[in-house]
Enzyme design. Structure first.
Site, PDB file in Angstrom:
ATOM      1  N   ASP A 182      -4.772  -4.201  -7.464  1.00 24.64           N
ATOM      2  CA  ASP A 182      -3.502  -3.981  -6.752  1.00 24.64           C
ATOM      3  C   ASP A 182      -3.616  -4.612  -5.365  1.00 24.64           C
ATOM      4  OD1 ASP A 182      -2.290  -2.350  -8.758  1.00 24.64           O
ATOM      5  OD2 ASP A 182      -3.380  -0.592  -8.019  1.00 24.64           O
ATOM      6  N   HIS A 225      -5.765   0.178  -7.056  1.00 24.40           N
ATOM      7  CA  HIS A 225      -6.839  -0.435  -7.833  1.00 24.40           C
ATOM      8  C   HIS A 225      -7.278  -1.677  -7.063  1.00 24.40           C
ATOM      9  CE1 HIS A 225      -4.542   1.626 -11.173  1.00 24.40           C
ATOM     10  NE2 HIS A 225      -5.762   2.098 -11.341  1.00 24.40           N
TER      11      HIS A 225
HETATM   12  C1  GLO Z   1      -5.196   7.534 -16.283  1.00 19.32           C
HETATM   13  C2  GLO Z   1      -5.591   7.779 -14.899  1.00 19.32           C
HETATM   14  C3  GLO Z   1      -5.293   6.607 -13.991  1.00 19.32           C
HETATM   15  C4  GLO Z   1      -6.132   6.673 -12.739  1.00 19.32           C
HETATM   16  C5  GLO Z   1      -5.982   5.441 -11.904  1.00 19.32           C
HETATM   17  C6  GLO Z   1      -6.886   5.469 -10.684  1.00 19.32           C
HETATM   18  O1  GLO Z   1      -5.113   8.382 -17.109  1.00 19.32           O
HETATM   19  O2  GLO Z   1      -5.010   8.942 -14.430  1.00 19.32           O
HETATM   20  O3  GLO Z   1      -3.936   6.570 -13.653  1.00 19.32           O
HETATM   21  O4  GLO Z   1      -5.842   7.787 -11.989  1.00 19.32           O
HETATM   22  O5  GLO Z   1      -6.267   4.323 -12.665  1.00 19.32           O
HETATM   23  O6  GLO Z   1      -8.166   5.145 -11.028  1.00 19.32           O
END
Ligand code: GLO
Ligand code: MG
Length: 346
Positions: free
Chosen positions: A54, A51
């Protein structure tokens, strides 16, 4: 399919989670990013997904100059470890400005926040050496139908995509559909919805998708069919493999944990369509079971990859010739048993 086709694997720092759920606190101590990167390296994964926050923690309290400096520092560290950044995703569901959605919020100032944050995320991705942005449209939906105008929401999503595509001529956007949670109904619940947005944008070629197994199950769909659908459009640019036991909260179980046959079919369709041959990664969006002890903390990631690789062997050794004969003879009973016995390792 060449027997030597290999896959590259990745996960995100949030997949080493501490076990907090809506009913209880963390059950494992938080770890620094460097510890997580070290674990990823130790397991022999190839890349990490991020993210925006992150990459740069507390991103909203920092200036652009500070944000870009921190991103450059992290990129240098990743280069030193030989680890790639697979993608960067704007976290558009945590800030006070995204309480009512991001691009589809009813508040124009909040929509602006979402677009500004997304454009900055694209700049961060560029520094991190990836052209891939992932959009999980977490709060783009409603709790009650009357709260937003659904048609207008589609237009707002397209307008936001257009701004992102215009901001950087190279960026590619992979939309990650999910039908519910945190919303009652999300506006982009399936891969068909995600891909239908592409032709409405200024550059359809750069709008694609990411499929997560659990999200397909939550939509009542088969993940392997969703994968095949996206691959028929050459639009599967990333993948979150995991598992999900029916229509419950989003479980993010280890890949193959609930339904080995559904997992087999996902791997088979990836093999048939040569997923990864354009540099796409196999990512595991999985979490440890809440009771997991610190010393077993990475097992869900290692096990997901082990299961995946075992299923690659199963897909490659599947008796295609017999299967074709059974299909020609419309003997689906025998075909069913062929699959079961192949998975059982008779
Ligand atoms: C939630 C999502 C989340 C995304 C992550 C990347 O249900 O799967 O984990 O994959 O935030 O954008
Ligand atoms: Mg995901």
């Amino acid at each position: 399919m060449s027997k030597t086709h290999t896959y590259e694997f990745c996960f995100g720092p949030w997949n080493i989670s501490e076990g907090q759920d809506p009913y209880g606190p963390p059950v494992r101590p938080p770890q620094e990013f460097d510890w997580k990167l070290g674990q990823l390296k130790k397991l022999g994964f190839d890349a990490m997904m991020f993210h925006d926050d992150d990459v740069v923690p507390d991103i909203d309290s920092k200036t652009s100059a500070q944000i870009f400096k921190e991103a450059r520092e992290l990129k240098k560290r990743l280069d030193g470890e030989g680890i790639a950044a697979e993608m960067v995703a704007p976290r558009l569901w945590f800030a006070p400005e995204t309480i009512d959605g991001a691009y589809t919020s009813n508040d124009p100032r909040h929509r602006q926040y979402a677009v500004d944050r997304s454009l900055r995320c694209i700049d961060i991705a560029k520094i991190m050496g990836t052209d891939l942005i992932v959009l999980w449209l977490a709060r783009e939906g409603t709790y009650i139908r009357e709260a937003k105008n659904a048609r207008r929401s589609v237009e707002l999503l397209v307008a936001a995509l257009d701004k992102m595509l215009g901001h950087d001529k190279k960026v590619r956007i992979a939309i990650e559909p999910k039908p519910n949670e945190p919303m009652d109904h999300a506006y982009i619940p399936t891969i068909g919805h995600a891909l239908a947005l592409a032709p409405l944008t200024r550059d359809p070629k750069r709008v694609g998708a990411l499929i997560e197994s659990a999200h397909c199950t939550l939509a009542g769909l088969d993940p392997s069919d969703e994968i095949a659908f996206a691959m028929a459009f050459q639009k599967l640019w990333s993948l979150h493999l995991n598992d999900q036991n029916g229509l419950k909260f989003d479980q993010d179980k280890p890949f193959g944990s609930t339904n080995l046959r559904v997992a087999f079919n996902q791997v088979r369709v990836l093999e048939q369509n040569k997923y990864g041959s354009n540099g796409e990664y196999v990512c595991f969006d999985v979490h440890p079971f809440r009771t997991t002890k610190v010393e077993h903390w990475m097992a869900h990631l290692d096990n997901s990859r082990r299961t995946f690789l075992r299923l690659v062997e199963k897909a490659r050794s599947y008796d295609e010739k017999t299967a074709q004969q059974l299909i020609a003879n419309r003997d689906y009973q025998a075909l069913d048993q062929l699959v079961i016995e192949h998975l059982l390792g008779k």
